[in-house]
Scaffold this active site. Sequence first.
Site, PDB file in Angstrom:
ATOM      1  N   GLY A 182       0.821  -1.211   0.000  1.00  0.00           N
ATOM      2  CA  GLY A 182       0.000   0.000   0.000  1.00  0.00           C
ATOM      3  C   GLY A 182       0.845   1.247   0.000  1.00  0.00           C
ATOM      4  N   ARG A 206      -0.784   8.272   0.794  1.00  0.00           N
ATOM      5  CA  ARG A 206      -0.949   8.572   2.202  1.00  0.00           C
ATOM      6  C   ARG A 206       0.272   8.130   3.022  1.00  0.00           C
ATOM      7  NH1 ARG A 206      -6.267   9.895   3.697  1.00  0.00           N
ATOM      8  NH2 ARG A 206      -6.139   8.772   5.669  1.00  0.00           N
ATOM      9  N   ASN A 246       1.681  -2.092   5.376  1.00  0.00           N
ATOM     10  CA  ASN A 246       0.928  -0.850   5.540  1.00  0.00           C
ATOM     11  C   ASN A 246      -0.466  -0.917   4.920  1.00  0.00           C
ATOM     12  OD1 ASN A 246       0.651   2.280   5.707  1.00  0.00           O
ATOM     13  ND2 ASN A 246       0.457   1.815   3.524  1.00  0.00           N
ATOM     14  N   ASP A 265      -2.883   0.254  14.690  1.00  0.00           N
ATOM     15  CA  ASP A 265      -3.649   1.447  15.036  1.00  0.00           C
ATOM     16  C   ASP A 265      -3.854   1.454  16.540  1.00  0.00           C
ATOM     17  OD1 ASP A 265      -6.060   3.241  15.404  1.00  0.00           O
ATOM     18  OD2 ASP A 265      -5.992   3.282  13.220  1.00  0.00           O
ATOM     19  N   TYR A 316     -12.721  -3.116  11.621  1.00  0.00           N
ATOM     20  CA  TYR A 316     -11.401  -2.484  11.522  1.00  0.00           C
ATOM     21  C   TYR A 316     -10.654  -2.591  12.847  1.00  0.00           C
ATOM     22  CZ  TYR A 316      -7.834   1.137  11.176  1.00  0.00           C
ATOM     23  OH  TYR A 316      -6.642   1.816  11.208  1.00  0.00           O
ATOM     24  N   LYS A 331      -7.159  -4.726  13.630  1.00  0.00           N
ATOM     25  CA  LYS A 331      -5.920  -4.110  14.110  1.00  0.00           C
ATOM     26  C   LYS A 331      -5.482  -4.712  15.445  1.00  0.00           C
ATOM     27  CE  LYS A 331      -5.057  -1.323  10.690  1.00  0.00           C
ATOM     28  NZ  LYS A 331      -3.840  -1.475   9.872  1.00  0.00           N
TER      29      LYS A 331
END
Length: 244
Positions: A12, A16, A90, A142, A155, A159
Amino acid sequence: MDIKDRVALVTGGAKRVGRSIALALARRGAHVAVTYLSSQHEAEAVTKEVIALGRNALAIKADSRSASEVTASVVQVVKTFGRLDVLVNNAAAFPMTPWAALTEQIWDDTLDANLKGPFLFAKSAGDQMKAQRSGKIINITDWAGERPYKDYLPYCVSKAGLIALTKALALELAPDVQVNAIAPGPVLLPENISAHEQKGVIAATPLRRLGSPEDVANAVVFLIEGSDFITGAILPVDGGRLIG
């Protein structure tokens, strides 16, 4: 590990935070490969920036949820550069999922992208690194993996799983490979967030400001070059959000 002349793969890495990581490693002298799923233009732009820094670069289209595509990506990196020294996991999905909208498909897609994908890359890259008897894997998790927030259930769970995966991989791949994770907080907010919501995020962050993708990239550099005696660690880069 000295980054200069090493080979890094950033999943990724087209946009960003991933883009910032890829360029930070190139500035330190690494040759860099990035994977992308749909952002071909952005991935090619990153490789041009890496080449402009005097390093070699490679952009690979790969779906991290597919074992065959992941394996092919790692094989391509090794074939192109001769080795693989650093993997930065990532790539991730970040779907907003209010309880009423949550479905099995959303759950599966999110867990596959955010947990299965990093495992597949770590397995393939880890085998290569063990054969080399050296390597570093850094997972981007995260702070919500430890303190989940509302409307992002799959999500946050994915994580949290990635935090556990980091610690398990550190044991499995020792002593040759060090595996650590970075847990960012508010370093790059969603594009659709309102000004009011942004103020709320800043107010809830002890340092009273937002971070930047470069803060995460700098932490990646530290985990590579700062010490070879760190493994299984989760490094918060969150302005104190986790303790706030």
